[in-house]
Write a protein that holds these residues in place. Structure first.
Motif, PDB file in Angstrom:
ATOM      1  N   LEU A 215       0.811  -1.221   0.000  1.00  4.21           N
ATOM      2  CA  LEU A 215       0.000   0.000   0.000  1.00  4.21           C
ATOM      3  C   LEU A 215       0.844   1.271   0.000  1.00  4.21           C
ATOM      4  O   LEU A 215       0.529   2.243  -0.698  1.00  4.21           O
ATOM      5  CB  LEU A 215      -0.942  -0.011   1.209  1.00  4.21           C
ATOM      6  N   ALA A 216       1.925   1.288   0.779  1.00  4.63           N
ATOM      7  CA  ALA A 216       2.747   2.504   0.903  1.00  4.63           C
ATOM      8  C   ALA A 216       3.376   2.895  -0.438  1.00  4.63           C
ATOM      9  O   ALA A 216       3.564   4.079  -0.722  1.00  4.63           O
ATOM     10  CB  ALA A 216       3.838   2.301   1.956  1.00  4.63           C
ATOM     11  N   ALA A 217       3.688   1.897  -1.277  1.00  4.37           N
ATOM     12  CA  ALA A 217       4.315   2.175  -2.584  1.00  4.37           C
ATOM     13  C   ALA A 217       3.329   1.946  -3.724  1.00  4.37           C
ATOM     14  O   ALA A 217       3.724   1.625  -4.845  1.00  4.37           O
ATOM     15  CB  ALA A 217       5.548   1.284  -2.759  1.00  4.37           C
ATOM     16  N   TYR A 261      -1.115   2.668  13.487  1.00  6.25           N
ATOM     17  CA  TYR A 261      -0.807   1.457  12.718  1.00  6.25           C
ATOM     18  C   TYR A 261      -0.498   1.816  11.261  1.00  6.25           C
ATOM     19  O   TYR A 261       0.456   1.327  10.664  1.00  6.25           O
ATOM     20  CB  TYR A 261      -1.990   0.482  12.801  1.00  6.25           C
ATOM     21  N   LEU A 262      -1.316   2.697  10.688  1.00  8.41           N
ATOM     22  CA  LEU A 262      -1.102   3.122   9.300  1.00  8.41           C
ATOM     23  C   LEU A 262       0.236   3.854   9.164  1.00  8.41           C
ATOM     24  O   LEU A 262       0.964   3.676   8.181  1.00  8.41           O
ATOM     25  CB  LEU A 262      -2.239   4.039   8.840  1.00  8.41           C
ATOM     26  N   VAL A 267       1.713   4.672   5.585  1.00 10.08           N
ATOM     27  CA  VAL A 267       0.495   5.064   4.870  1.00 10.08           C
ATOM     28  C   VAL A 267      -0.091   6.304   5.534  1.00 10.08           C
ATOM     29  O   VAL A 267      -0.311   6.321   6.741  1.00 10.08           O
ATOM     30  CB  VAL A 267      -0.543   3.906   4.876  1.00 10.08           C
ATOM     31  N   LYS A 268      -0.356   7.339   4.737  1.00  8.32           N
ATOM     32  CA  LYS A 268      -0.843   8.605   5.303  1.00  8.32           C
ATOM     33  C   LYS A 268      -2.340   8.591   5.599  1.00  8.32           C
ATOM     34  O   LYS A 268      -2.786   9.149   6.593  1.00  8.32           O
ATOM     35  CB  LYS A 268      -0.528   9.755   4.335  1.00  8.32           C
ATOM     36  N   ASP A 273     -11.363   5.563   3.949  1.00  8.43           N
ATOM     37  CA  ASP A 273     -11.812   6.953   4.003  1.00  8.43           C
ATOM     38  C   ASP A 273     -11.765   7.589   2.612  1.00  8.43           C
ATOM     39  O   ASP A 273     -12.689   8.303   2.202  1.00  8.43           O
ATOM     40  CB  ASP A 273     -10.948   7.769   4.967  1.00  8.43           C
ATOM     41  N   ALA A 274     -10.669   7.329   1.885  1.00  5.58           N
ATOM     42  CA  ALA A 274     -10.538   7.879   0.532  1.00  5.58           C
ATOM     43  C   ALA A 274     -11.635   7.336  -0.375  1.00  5.58           C
ATOM     44  O   ALA A 274     -12.183   8.065  -1.213  1.00  5.58           O
ATOM     45  CB  ALA A 274      -9.163   7.524  -0.041  1.00  5.58           C
TER      46      ALA A 274
END
Length: 369
Positions: A215-217, A261-262, A267-268, A273-274
């Protein structure tokens, strides 16, 4: 209440995502096709960082978010338009929602069966969209048959409909979704087309489902890139990246624990939510606020709604006896720090019934019945 339907092939993460965004465990999530048969329904609160800021200014503790409904719909398979899988049942459930969230699998996992045997998100999108286009072609054909007599007697409305139906018939025959043609129509034509209830004309957002560790990338994820490019080019739609499993894992945590945790994962923002904000946007919705000495509440209206219609959202008496609306922008109210100071500095305005409400307006309705 407006509804957003979660669709896609079986085993792409629809039910897991539904459980995450609704913070429930209503939908069974299992590793076999059609583990969802009847649609699951859940009300989703729209996260709004403006509420706590306004709550401090108007000095109330009860904050009520606006909301809409999410529907987890059974997975679709090739041939659904001809009754394969859950076929017509699946399509009828799609007809009942106002917008679509199309979940696409962008992760490899040998333990989770893929119905085609290969993870190929663009192919998955094409399978689903082909079935929806085929269903729309049948809808257009039946509609033309239904109005045939009216066309023969030169009924003006029937001739208008027929002209549009023939346009859509030719467009759909090329395999393109109805919404890409609808974008080229004028307001009056769009109003007529809305009555055709075409599946591929529904507002749609794509959700690229990746593994937690990816997810982060996600912006450089090759499958996500393919999905984004394809959906923009062929559907005129945006794509949100989510990790359904991650969202499901954090759904039961407190907001503070979930954020921590995010953060650890780099992860921002929560993908859920998005996605909720994305669905709210494609539905063409806007938010305004009201408050009294007990609560601050967010309300939903369609973009372009007038003050009198916004008043009717709160209470029918407000619309019936509407006199005026006292209006202030939420940022101005927060900046001034109090209602009294916002009034003194001229940020409050008096608006009439035809005022078009802006997203973030704080309204006080005056009425008489």
């Amino acid at each position: 209440m407006l509804k957003a339907g979660i669709i896609g092939l079986p085993n792409v993460g629809k039910s897991t995502l539904f459980n995450a965004v609704t913070r429930s465990h209503k939908a069974p999530a299992a590793n076999y096709p059609f583990c969802t048969i009847e649609p699951n329904l859940g009300v989703v609160s729209v996260p709004d960082p403006r509420l706590p800021q306004l709550g401090k200014v108007v000095k109330v503790n009860t904050l009520i978010s606006t909301a809409f409904e999410f529907v987890d719909i059974a997975g679709l398979v090739k041939g659904a338009s001809h009754g394969e899988g859950l076929g017509n049942k699946f399509l009828s459930h799609i007809r009942e929602v106002d917008a679509l969230i199309h979940v696409v699998r962008c992760f490899e996992d040998p333990d989770i069966v893929h119905v085609t045997g290969t993870v190929d998100p663009v192919q998955d999108i094409e399978i689903v969209m082909t079935e929806l286009v085929l269903a729309d072609m049948e809808t257009v054909k039946k509609r033309l048959e239904k109005i045939a007599r009216d066309i023969k007697r030169s009924d003006k409305h029937a001739l208008q409909e027929a002209q549009l139906l023939e346009k859509f018939q030719a467009h759909l025959n090329t395999g393109k979704p109805a919404n890409t043609l609808a974008l080229q129509l004028g307001p009056e034509e769009k109003l007529i087309v809305r009555g055709f209830f075409l599946l591929t004309d529904k507002p749609t957002i794509f959700a690229a489902n990746v593994k937690e560790g990816e997810l982060a990338a996600a912006d450089t994820h090759p499958q996500v890139t393919k999905v984004r490019e394809y959906t923009r080019a062929h559907h005129g739609c945006e794509t949100v990246v989510i990790s359904a499993q991650l969202e499901s894992d954090v759904a039961d945590l407190s907001p503070e624990e979930a954020q921590e945790y995010l953060k650890e994962l780099g992860v921002k923002e929560s993908g859920a939510d998005a996605l909720i904000h994305g669905a709210y946007h494609v539905l063409g919705l806007r938010t305004f606020f009201t408050f009294n000495d007990k609560e601050l509440r967010a309300w939903t209206i369609p973009a372009g709604a007038t003050a009198v219609k916004a008043a009717g959202t709160v209470h029918t008496d407000f619309e019936r006896g509407f006199i005026k609306a006292e209006t202030v922008n939420w940022e101005d109210l927060v900046k001034e720090g109090s209602v009294g100071h916002a009034r003194e500095t001229g940020h409050y305005r008096i608006e009439g019934r035809d005022y078009v409400v802006r997203d973030g307006d704080v309204l006080l309705f005056r009425f008489s019945v």
